[in-house]
Structures are given as structure tokens and as C-alpha cells.
Design a protein around this motif. Sequence first.
Motif, mmCIF file in Angstrom:
data_model
loop_
_atom_site.group_PDB
_atom_site.id
_atom_site.type_symbol
_atom_site.label_atom_id
_atom_site.label_comp_id
_atom_site.label_asym_id
_atom_site.label_seq_id
_atom_site.Cartn_x
_atom_site.Cartn_y
_atom_site.Cartn_z
ATOM 1 N N PHE A 35 0.842 -1.194 0.000
ATOM 2 C CA PHE A 35 0.000 0.000 0.000
ATOM 3 C C PHE A 35 0.880 1.247 0.000
ATOM 4 O O PHE A 35 0.610 2.211 -0.726
ATOM 5 C CB PHE A 35 -0.946 -0.003 1.201
ATOM 6 C CG PHE A 35 -1.734 1.268 1.353
ATOM 7 C CD1 PHE A 35 -2.694 1.621 0.421
ATOM 8 C CD2 PHE A 35 -1.521 2.109 2.436
ATOM 9 C CE1 PHE A 35 -3.421 2.805 0.550
ATOM 10 C CE2 PHE A 35 -2.243 3.284 2.584
ATOM 11 C CZ PHE A 35 -3.195 3.634 1.640
ATOM 12 N N MET A 36 1.943 1.221 0.795
ATOM 13 C CA MET A 36 2.874 2.353 0.807
ATOM 14 C C MET A 36 3.471 2.571 -0.582
ATOM 15 O O MET A 36 3.551 3.715 -1.051
ATOM 16 C CB MET A 36 3.976 2.123 1.849
ATOM 17 C CG MET A 36 3.484 2.240 3.276
ATOM 18 S SD MET A 36 4.721 1.798 4.520
ATOM 19 C CE MET A 36 6.029 2.974 4.172
ATOM 20 N N ASP A 37 3.885 1.483 -1.240
ATOM 21 C CA ASP A 37 4.390 1.603 -2.612
ATOM 22 C C ASP A 37 3.337 2.246 -3.510
ATOM 23 O O ASP A 37 3.636 3.125 -4.325
ATOM 24 C CB ASP A 37 4.745 0.225 -3.190
ATOM 25 C CG ASP A 37 5.915 -0.460 -2.496
ATOM 26 O OD1 ASP A 37 6.625 0.192 -1.693
ATOM 27 O OD2 ASP A 37 6.098 -1.663 -2.757
ATOM 28 N N ASP A 44 12.345 4.497 -2.961
ATOM 29 C CA ASP A 44 12.787 5.814 -3.449
ATOM 30 C C ASP A 44 11.968 6.938 -2.835
ATOM 31 O O ASP A 44 12.515 7.975 -2.442
ATOM 32 C CB ASP A 44 12.704 5.881 -4.977
ATOM 33 C CG ASP A 44 13.778 5.064 -5.678
ATOM 34 O OD1 ASP A 44 14.796 4.729 -5.031
ATOM 35 O OD2 ASP A 44 13.595 4.756 -6.873
ATOM 36 N N GLY A 45 10.657 6.745 -2.763
ATOM 37 C CA GLY A 45 9.789 7.769 -2.186
ATOM 38 C C GLY A 45 10.111 8.031 -0.725
ATOM 39 O O GLY A 45 10.165 9.185 -0.289
ATOM 40 N N ARG A 46 10.309 6.952 0.041
ATOM 41 C CA ARG A 46 10.647 7.123 1.457
ATOM 42 C C ARG A 46 11.967 7.876 1.618
ATOM 43 O O ARG A 46 12.099 8.738 2.489
ATOM 44 C CB ARG A 46 10.720 5.763 2.162
ATOM 45 C CG ARG A 46 9.368 5.086 2.295
ATOM 46 C CD ARG A 46 9.413 3.837 3.174
ATOM 47 N NE ARG A 46 10.438 2.875 2.808
ATOM 48 C CZ ARG A 46 10.287 1.893 1.917
ATOM 49 N NH1 ARG A 46 9.158 1.763 1.259
ATOM 50 N NH2 ARG A 46 11.272 1.049 1.681
ATOM 51 N N THR A 126 -2.234 13.362 -2.286
ATOM 52 C CA THR A 126 -3.044 13.328 -3.510
ATOM 53 C C THR A 126 -3.503 11.911 -3.814
ATOM 54 O O THR A 126 -4.678 11.680 -4.120
ATOM 55 C CB THR A 126 -2.248 13.905 -4.700
ATOM 56 O OG1 THR A 126 -1.943 15.282 -4.423
ATOM 57 C CG2 THR A 126 -3.025 13.799 -6.001
ATOM 58 N N GLU A 127 -2.596 10.941 -3.713
ATOM 59 C CA GLU A 127 -2.960 9.535 -3.988
ATOM 60 C C GLU A 127 -3.961 9.009 -2.956
ATOM 61 O O GLU A 127 -4.927 8.335 -3.312
ATOM 62 C CB GLU A 127 -1.708 8.649 -4.022
ATOM 63 C CG GLU A 127 -0.804 8.911 -5.215
ATOM 64 C CD GLU A 127 -1.524 8.787 -6.545
ATOM 65 O OE1 GLU A 127 -2.276 7.797 -6.750
ATOM 66 O OE2 GLU A 127 -1.352 9.682 -7.385
ATOM 67 N N ILE A 128 -3.735 9.335 -1.696
ATOM 68 C CA ILE A 128 -4.662 8.919 -0.651
ATOM 69 C C ILE A 128 -6.025 9.589 -0.873
ATOM 70 O O ILE A 128 -7.077 8.958 -0.717
ATOM 71 C CB ILE A 128 -4.095 9.232 0.747
ATOM 72 C CG1 ILE A 128 -2.876 8.345 1.034
ATOM 73 C CG2 ILE A 128 -5.157 9.050 1.834
ATOM 74 C CD1 ILE A 128 -2.118 8.706 2.300
ATOM 75 N N GLY A 129 -6.004 10.858 -1.262
ATOM 76 C CA GLY A 129 -7.240 11.589 -1.537
ATOM 77 C C GLY A 129 -8.048 10.974 -2.669
ATOM 78 O O GLY A 129 -9.286 10.900 -2.589
ATOM 79 N N LYS A 130 -7.372 10.522 -3.714
ATOM 80 C CA LYS A 130 -8.066 9.855 -4.822
ATOM 81 C C LYS A 130 -8.768 8.592 -4.334
ATOM 82 O O LYS A 130 -9.915 8.313 -4.700
ATOM 83 C CB LYS A 130 -7.079 9.488 -5.938
ATOM 84 C CG LYS A 130 -6.558 10.653 -6.734
ATOM 85 C CD LYS A 130 -5.565 10.132 -7.770
ATOM 86 C CE LYS A 130 -4.753 11.228 -8.389
ATOM 87 N NZ LYS A 130 -3.704 10.705 -9.291
ATOM 88 N N MET A 131 -8.064 7.826 -3.507
ATOM 89 C CA MET A 131 -8.652 6.602 -2.972
ATOM 90 C C MET A 131 -9.808 6.948 -2.027
ATOM 91 O O MET A 131 -10.865 6.306 -2.063
ATOM 92 C CB MET A 131 -7.585 5.776 -2.253
ATOM 93 C CG MET A 131 -8.075 4.426 -1.778
ATOM 94 S SD MET A 131 -6.777 3.455 -0.967
ATOM 95 C CE MET A 131 -5.885 2.866 -2.394
ATOM 96 N N TRP A 132 -9.624 7.956 -1.195
ATOM 97 C CA TRP A 132 -10.652 8.355 -0.245
ATOM 98 C C TRP A 132 -11.933 8.784 -0.976
ATOM 99 O O TRP A 132 -13.048 8.461 -0.542
ATOM 100 C CB TRP A 132 -10.133 9.470 0.652
ATOM 101 C CG TRP A 132 -11.133 9.988 1.632
ATOM 102 C CD1 TRP A 132 -11.552 11.280 1.769
ATOM 103 C CD2 TRP A 132 -11.839 9.252 2.636
ATOM 104 N NE1 TRP A 132 -12.470 11.386 2.781
ATOM 105 C CE2 TRP A 132 -12.672 10.147 3.333
ATOM 106 C CE3 TRP A 132 -11.864 7.910 3.009
ATOM 107 C CZ2 TRP A 132 -13.508 9.764 4.375
ATOM 108 C CZ3 TRP A 132 -12.699 7.511 4.048
ATOM 109 C CH2 TRP A 132 -13.503 8.441 4.713
ATOM 110 N N ASP A 133 -11.793 9.490 -2.101
ATOM 111 C CA ASP A 133 -12.961 9.898 -2.884
ATOM 112 C C ASP A 133 -13.796 8.698 -3.325
ATOM 113 O O ASP A 133 -15.020 8.784 -3.412
ATOM 114 C CB ASP A 133 -12.544 10.717 -4.107
ATOM 115 C CG ASP A 133 -12.091 12.128 -3.745
ATOM 116 O OD1 ASP A 133 -12.421 12.596 -2.634
ATOM 117 O OD2 ASP A 133 -11.399 12.750 -4.578
#
Length: 152
Positions: A35-37, A44-46, A126-133
Motif C-alpha cells: 500500500f505504501m508503494d 525511493d519515495g521514502r 493526492t494519492e490517498i485523496g483519490k482513494m478516499w474519494d
Amino acid sequence: MFSYQDYVRTDWVDYNGHMNDSAYANVFSNAVDRFMDFIGLDEDGRTNLSYTIFTLETHLCYLKEAHQDEKLSVSIQLLDIDSKRAHVFFEMKNNNEALLATSEQMLMGMDTQQERPAPFPEQVATEIGKMWDKHKHLEPPKQVGRRICIKK
């Protein structure tokens, strides 16, 4: 859509002939990593964002046995979010779509340089927000918010 795939390894099977309780926890932990990926916090993101996610609390429900070599699929539902936390619910199913186990978790975003909670970086938010929507109107599964007790 987020999904994590795995299977029941031989060394996960216990003396009762099915997947050991610690292996269920391991699968859900691996699902958090994937999920983090998915939301941009891969290695790389971390590193680039100096940011990670910690699990603050988890509640597992074991619903059906899983057996050696059985394929597992884990999905996620966001139950709630704020600027630095995600209340999530994972479902583990087998090939027949039978619900094997669930894991309700509270995840916290952490600034790794300051070693303290911090809001999600913009691209992660932004990615979490898309999923939350997509999830905010879903009914919570019946296992959400359960407490352990002996009913009297």
C-alpha cells in the motif's frame, strides 16, 4: 485499485494443519508495505521525501482457515483520513473469494528526519485523496470497531 497477492507457504502452516496466526499478521504487514508503494512511498519515495508510515494499532479477525499453497488476495478500504493518519481496513480472501481474515489498522505518517508524526507529503496526500474519494461513501465492514470481550 490496490490489491496485494500472496500464497500460504509451507513454513506458515502450523501443527493444526492451517496457516498460523502470525502468518496472517505477516501477510497484512506485507500488504501495508505494498500500500505504501501504491501511494508513492516505495523505497525511493521514502528516501526522497524523508517520510514513512508506522502502524499504530491493529485488530485482526480470523474468519476461515487458509491452507498450504492457497492463493491469497488482500484489498483495502479507507475508513477515514486526516492530514497524517489513515484508518484502513484490509480483507484477505482466497481464490473462491471467501473472506479469510480482516485487519483494521491505524496508520500514521512520519517525518524520518524529525522522527515525529507529520502531514502526508503532497503527492502522497493526492494519492490517498483519490482513494478516499472512492471509499468515503462505502459502508464500513461489520468487523470495524470491534472490541475484545467475553459477552455476559
